[in-house]
Design a protein around this motif. Structure first.
Motif, mmCIF file in Angstrom:
data_model
loop_
_atom_site.group_PDB
_atom_site.id
_atom_site.type_symbol
_atom_site.label_atom_id
_atom_site.label_comp_id
_atom_site.label_asym_id
_atom_site.label_seq_id
_atom_site.Cartn_x
_atom_site.Cartn_y
_atom_site.Cartn_z
ATOM 1 N N ARG A 1 -5.975 5.442 -5.360
ATOM 2 C CA ARG A 1 -5.347 5.317 -6.674
ATOM 3 C C ARG A 1 -6.257 5.978 -7.705
ATOM 4 N NH1 ARG A 1 -6.417 -1.261 -7.332
ATOM 5 N NH2 ARG A 1 -8.627 -1.096 -7.910
ATOM 6 N N ILE A 2 -5.798 6.058 -8.950
ATOM 7 C CA ILE A 2 -6.580 6.707 -9.999
ATOM 8 C C ILE A 2 -6.912 5.696 -11.095
ATOM 9 C CG2 ILE A 2 -4.569 7.544 -11.284
ATOM 10 C CD1 ILE A 2 -6.187 10.157 -11.772
ATOM 11 N N HIS A 3 -8.138 5.749 -11.575
ATOM 12 C CA HIS A 3 -8.606 4.857 -12.638
ATOM 13 C C HIS A 3 -8.981 5.723 -13.831
ATOM 14 C CE1 HIS A 3 -10.902 0.832 -13.378
ATOM 15 N NE2 HIS A 3 -10.334 1.270 -14.486
ATOM 16 N N MET B 1 0.812 -1.221 0.000
ATOM 17 C CA MET B 1 0.000 0.000 0.000
ATOM 18 C C MET B 1 0.850 1.278 0.000
ATOM 19 S SD MET B 1 -3.210 -0.369 -0.208
ATOM 20 C CE MET B 1 -4.312 -1.749 -0.300
ATOM 21 N N LYS B 2 2.160 1.129 0.156
ATOM 22 C CA LYS B 2 3.015 2.298 0.280
ATOM 23 C C LYS B 2 2.874 3.244 -0.899
ATOM 24 C CE LYS B 2 7.811 3.600 1.228
ATOM 25 N NZ LYS B 2 9.197 3.090 1.446
ATOM 26 N N GLU B 3 2.800 2.695 -2.121
ATOM 27 C CA GLU B 3 2.710 3.566 -3.299
ATOM 28 C C GLU B 3 1.382 4.313 -3.364
ATOM 29 O OE1 GLU B 3 2.650 1.547 -7.075
ATOM 30 O OE2 GLU B 3 1.598 -0.186 -6.238
ATOM 31 N N TYR B 4 0.356 3.811 -2.672
ATOM 32 C CA TYR B 4 -0.953 4.461 -2.679
ATOM 33 C C TYR B 4 -1.110 5.488 -1.553
ATOM 34 C CZ TYR B 4 -2.028 0.647 -5.881
ATOM 35 O OH TYR B 4 -2.017 -0.233 -6.942
ATOM 36 N N GLN C 1 -12.172 -0.858 3.989
ATOM 37 C CA GLN C 1 -12.680 -2.137 4.486
ATOM 38 C C GLN C 1 -12.406 -3.282 3.517
ATOM 39 O OE1 GLN C 1 -16.808 -1.483 5.610
ATOM 40 N NE2 GLN C 1 -16.201 -0.530 7.542
ATOM 41 N N GLY C 2 -11.172 -3.315 3.018
ATOM 42 C CA GLY C 2 -10.720 -4.439 2.214
ATOM 43 C C GLY C 2 -11.102 -4.421 0.750
ATOM 44 N N GLU C 3 -11.660 -3.312 0.243
ATOM 45 C CA GLU C 3 -12.002 -3.254 -1.173
ATOM 46 C C GLU C 3 -11.780 -1.852 -1.724
ATOM 47 O OE1 GLU C 3 -16.154 -3.823 -2.144
ATOM 48 O OE2 GLU C 3 -16.755 -3.249 -0.116
#
Length: 237
Positions: A89-91, A1-4, A126-128
């Motif tokens: 993150r970006i989509h 998760m560091k990059e996020y 919450q995991g998603e």
């Protein structure tokens, strides 16, 4: 998760204006769900829907402008979320430009590419991963335009909105994904850790003449949007 969670040139959440905003709002003291909710509502309604000079603005520049569209609001939203420890993150996508008709008018609409570069923020909760596209359109503007949308491919589009049906619009964050332009998506461009990476590859005004023309006319467009938001009788579509 560091990059996020990392800061970048565009996600410059160390900037004093962003840090002062976070301190003033007290967002760091809130529970995780409330941090997301409060930041989301701030970017949705305090940063009104409007057109900035570029998709590549930093988060602090978007905050300074006080308005934004899908791409620039995503940058500010991501910076604020990461600043309080929320991974995001970006989509990226292409969307049909007909969704923008009414928001973009005249020569600006004519010169806009048929497919517009579009992005939304995805937050890890919450995991998603959840999409926060609903942040784009502020509530006063939405209330004025949702009855002006027109039928298109079994949905409704226009004025920067693209939904299956106006009655089903729900852009208040309650722990689930929110959408406001997704009905007009034509292509999925993938997921990126930062807007810097995404916008280095995809641009809406990659030609000098188009960029110059857009920046000459966008202030007029923003005035039109403000007039519509305030129900100004002088608004001209």
């Amino acid at each position: 998760m560091k990059e996020y969670l990392a800061s970048t040139m565009m996600l410059n959440f160390e900037n004093p204006s962003i840090q002062q905003l976070i301190d003033r709002k007290g967002w760091r003291r809130l529970a995780e769900r409330d941090r997301i909710s409060h930041i989301y509502e701030f970017v949705r309604n305090d940063i009104t829907f409007g057109y900035n000079q570029s998709d590549e603005l930093t988060a602090s520049e978007v905050l300074r402008d006080g308005y934004g569209q899908c791409n620039t609001k995503s940058t500010l939203l991501m910076a604020l979320l990461r600043a309080v420890g929320i991974p995001c993150r970006i989509h990226g996508f292409y969307i049909d430009k007909r969704m923008q008709k009414g928001a973009l008018t005249g020569i600006v609409y004519q010169f806009a590419p048929k497919k517009i570069v579009h992005a939304w923020t995805e937050v890890y909760f919450q995991g998603e991963w959840l999409a926060l596209e609903g942040v784009i359109i502020d509530e006063p503007y939405l209330q004025q335009v949702k009855e002006k949308l027109y039928r298109f491919n079994n949905g409704y589009i226009g004025y920067g909105v693209a939904v299956e049906h106006p009655k089903d619009i729900n852009v208040c964050w309650n722990g689930a994904s929110t959408y406001i332009q997704s009905f007009s998506i034509t292509d999925d461009l993938g997921i990126y850790a930062s807007p810097d990476e995404f916008f280095s590859q995809f641009h809406n005004t990659d030609r000098f003449v188009k960029k110059l023309l857009f920046n000459i006319l966008r202030k007029r467009i923003n005035r039109q949007l403000d007039s519509l938001r305030k129900q100004n009788k002088n608004y001209v579509e």
